[in-house]
Design a protein around this motif. Structure first.
Motif, PDB file in Angstrom:
ATOM      1  N   TYR B  31       0.853  -1.184   0.000  1.00 48.84           N
ATOM      2  CA  TYR B  31       0.000   0.000   0.000  1.00 48.84           C
ATOM      3  C   TYR B  31       0.890   1.235   0.000  1.00 48.84           C
ATOM      4  O   TYR B  31       1.853   1.312   0.762  1.00 48.84           O
ATOM      5  CB  TYR B  31      -0.901   0.024   1.248  1.00 48.84           C
ATOM      6  N   PHE B  32       0.532   2.198  -0.823  1.00 48.69           N
ATOM      7  CA  PHE B  32       1.387   3.368  -1.001  1.00 48.69           C
ATOM      8  C   PHE B  32       0.567   4.640  -0.872  1.00 48.69           C
ATOM      9  O   PHE B  32      -0.610   4.671  -1.256  1.00 48.69           O
ATOM     10  CB  PHE B  32       2.062   3.313  -2.380  1.00 48.69           C
ATOM     11  N   ASN B  51      -2.682  -2.123  -5.550  1.00 48.08           N
ATOM     12  CA  ASN B  51      -2.977  -3.006  -6.674  1.00 48.08           C
ATOM     13  C   ASN B  51      -3.062  -2.219  -7.984  1.00 48.08           C
ATOM     14  O   ASN B  51      -3.968  -2.425  -8.803  1.00 48.08           O
ATOM     15  CB  ASN B  51      -4.292  -3.762  -6.402  1.00 48.08           C
ATOM     16  N   ASN B  52      -2.132  -1.274  -8.128  1.00 49.58           N
ATOM     17  CA  ASN B  52      -1.992  -0.477  -9.350  1.00 49.58           C
ATOM     18  C   ASN B  52      -3.155   0.461  -9.628  1.00 49.58           C
ATOM     19  O   ASN B  52      -3.384   0.833 -10.801  1.00 49.58           O
ATOM     20  CB  ASN B  52      -1.742  -1.365 -10.567  1.00 49.58           C
ATOM     21  N   SER B  66      -1.459  13.373 -10.263  1.00 53.01           N
ATOM     22  CA  SER B  66      -1.610  11.980 -10.669  1.00 53.01           C
ATOM     23  C   SER B  66      -0.512  11.168  -9.990  1.00 53.01           C
ATOM     24  O   SER B  66       0.521  11.708  -9.592  1.00 53.01           O
ATOM     25  CB  SER B  66      -1.530  11.824 -12.190  1.00 53.01           C
ATOM     26  N   VAL B  67      -0.768   9.867  -9.840  1.00 50.40           N
ATOM     27  CA  VAL B  67       0.212   8.972  -9.254  1.00 50.40           C
ATOM     28  C   VAL B  67       0.401   7.793 -10.196  1.00 50.40           C
ATOM     29  O   VAL B  67      -0.485   7.433 -10.976  1.00 50.40           O
ATOM     30  CB  VAL B  67      -0.180   8.463  -7.854  1.00 50.40           C
ATOM     31  N   GLY B  72       8.380  -1.973 -10.730  1.00 46.79           N
ATOM     32  CA  GLY B  72       8.131  -2.686  -9.475  1.00 46.79           C
ATOM     33  C   GLY B  72       8.640  -1.996  -8.231  1.00 46.79           C
ATOM     34  O   GLY B  72       8.370  -2.452  -7.126  1.00 46.79           O
ATOM     35  N   SER B  73       9.362  -0.865  -8.410  1.00 49.83           N
ATOM     36  CA  SER B  73       9.972  -0.271  -7.231  1.00 49.83           C
ATOM     37  C   SER B  73       9.589   1.189  -6.999  1.00 49.83           C
ATOM     38  O   SER B  73       9.505   1.620  -5.871  1.00 49.83           O
ATOM     39  CB  SER B  73      11.494  -0.395  -7.308  1.00 49.83           C
ATOM     40  N   ASN B  74       9.357   1.945  -8.068  1.00 55.85           N
ATOM     41  CA  ASN B  74       9.099   3.371  -7.896  1.00 55.85           C
ATOM     42  C   ASN B  74       7.616   3.701  -7.772  1.00 55.85           C
ATOM     43  O   ASN B  74       6.755   2.994  -8.303  1.00 55.85           O
ATOM     44  CB  ASN B  74       9.678   4.157  -9.085  1.00 55.85           C
ATOM     45  N   PHE B  75       7.345   4.794  -7.072  1.00 53.27           N
ATOM     46  CA  PHE B  75       5.990   5.312  -6.919  1.00 53.27           C
ATOM     47  C   PHE B  75       6.109   6.821  -7.060  1.00 53.27           C
ATOM     48  O   PHE B  75       6.865   7.451  -6.326  1.00 53.27           O
ATOM     49  CB  PHE B  75       5.439   4.912  -5.548  1.00 53.27           C
TER      50      PHE B  75
END
Lengths: 110, 115
Positions: B31-32, B51-52, B66-67, B72-75
Motif C-alpha cells: 500500500y502506497f 494493486n496499481n 496523478s500517481v 516494481g519499485s518506484n511510486f
C-alpha cells in the motif's frame, strides 16, 4: 467528523519533567491511534500507538492513555530530555488513511 | 531498518511547470500513500494506491495531480501545472498490509517550492 484536534500547540518543559499532549476525535470508525515524532527536515516517525480496546500503553518513557468514551487520547513523556525536542503529531487511522492532528512543538529546556 | 526513499529532497520550480516527485517504498509493502505538509501546518492525506490503482483520494488531489507505479519499485506523484499554493513538503509512505497499521513508514520528504 474526520478531524483530530490536538493541544497544546506548543509546550515548554524542563529537563526531567513530564510532557503531556492531548488529542480528541469524533469519528468512532477510527481503529488505530499512533503518535508521530518529527524533527525538522524529516518525515514523521512512529513513536507509539494504541488500539481503541486498550486504555493504556507504555513503551519506555512514552505512555499513551486512551479514553474511548470521551474520545480522547494523550501522550505522556516521562523524564523529558532535550533530545525529545521535536514536533509531535497524534493521528487516527481509518482504512489505511491517517488523519493527523495539528501538531505540538515540544521544547525541553536543559 | 528498511526505509522509504524520496527524491529529490528539495525541488524549486516555476509556477505552471510540471514536477514529478519520486519515491521508492519498502520492497515488500503493498500500500502506497502521498501526504502533504504545508509549512507549519499538519500533515494531510493526498492519495492512497493499491494493486496499481488509486484506492482513495482527498479533495486536495484534484485533476492536476496523478500517481503512478511505473515499475516494481518506484511510486511517483506528478503535479501537472504547479501553483504557488502547491509549495509544501510531500511525504511518501508505504505499509505492508493488514492490520492497517502494519509497517506504516514515511519517507523524509521532498520540499517543493513553487516560485
Amino acid at each position: 467528523q474526520q478531524q483530530v484536534k490536538q493541544s497544546p500547540q506548543s509546550l515548554i518543559v524542563q529537563k526531567g519533567g513530564i510532557s503531556i499532549i492531548n488529542c480528541a476525535y469524533e469519528n468512532t470508525a477510527f481503529d488505530y491511534f499512533p503518535w508521530y515524532q518529527q524533527f525538522p527536515g524529516k518525515g514523521p516517525a512512529l513513536l507509539i500507538a494504541i488500539r481503541p480496546d486498550v486504555s493504556e500503553k507504555k513503551e519506555g518513557r512514552f505512555t499513551i492513555s486512551f479514553n474511548k468514551s470521551a474520545k480522547q487520547f494523550s501522550l505522556h513523556i516521562m523524564d523529558s530530555q532535550p533530545g525529545d525536542s521535536a514536533t509531535y503529531f497524534c493521528a487516527a487511522l481509518q482504512g489505511g488513511k491517517l488523519i493527523f492532528g495539528q501538531g505540538t512543538t515540544l521544547q525541553v529546556k536543559p | 531498518e528498511p526505509e522509504v526513499t524520496q527524491t529529490p529532497s528539495h525541488q524549486v520550480t516555476q509556477m505552471g511547470q510540471e514536477v514529478i516527485l519520486r519515491c521508492v517504498p519498502i520492497s515488500n509493502h503493498l500500500y502506497f500513500y502521498w501526504y502533504r505538509q504545508i509549512l507549519g501546518q499538519k500533515v494531510e492525506f493526498l492519495v492512497s494506491f493499491y494493486n496499481n490503482e488509486i484506492s482513495e483520494k482527498s479533495e486536495i488531489f484534484d485533476d492536476q495531480f496523478s500517481v503512478e507505479r511505473p515499475d516494481g519499485s518506484n511510486f511517483t506523484l506528478k503535479i501537472r501545472s504547479t501553483k504557488l499554493e502547491d509549495s509544501a513538503m510531500y511525504f511518501c509512505a508505504s505499509r505492508a498490509g493488514e492490520p492497517p497499521s502494519y509497517g506504516y513508514t514515511f519517507g523524509s520528504g521532498t520540499r517543493l517550492t513553487v516560485v
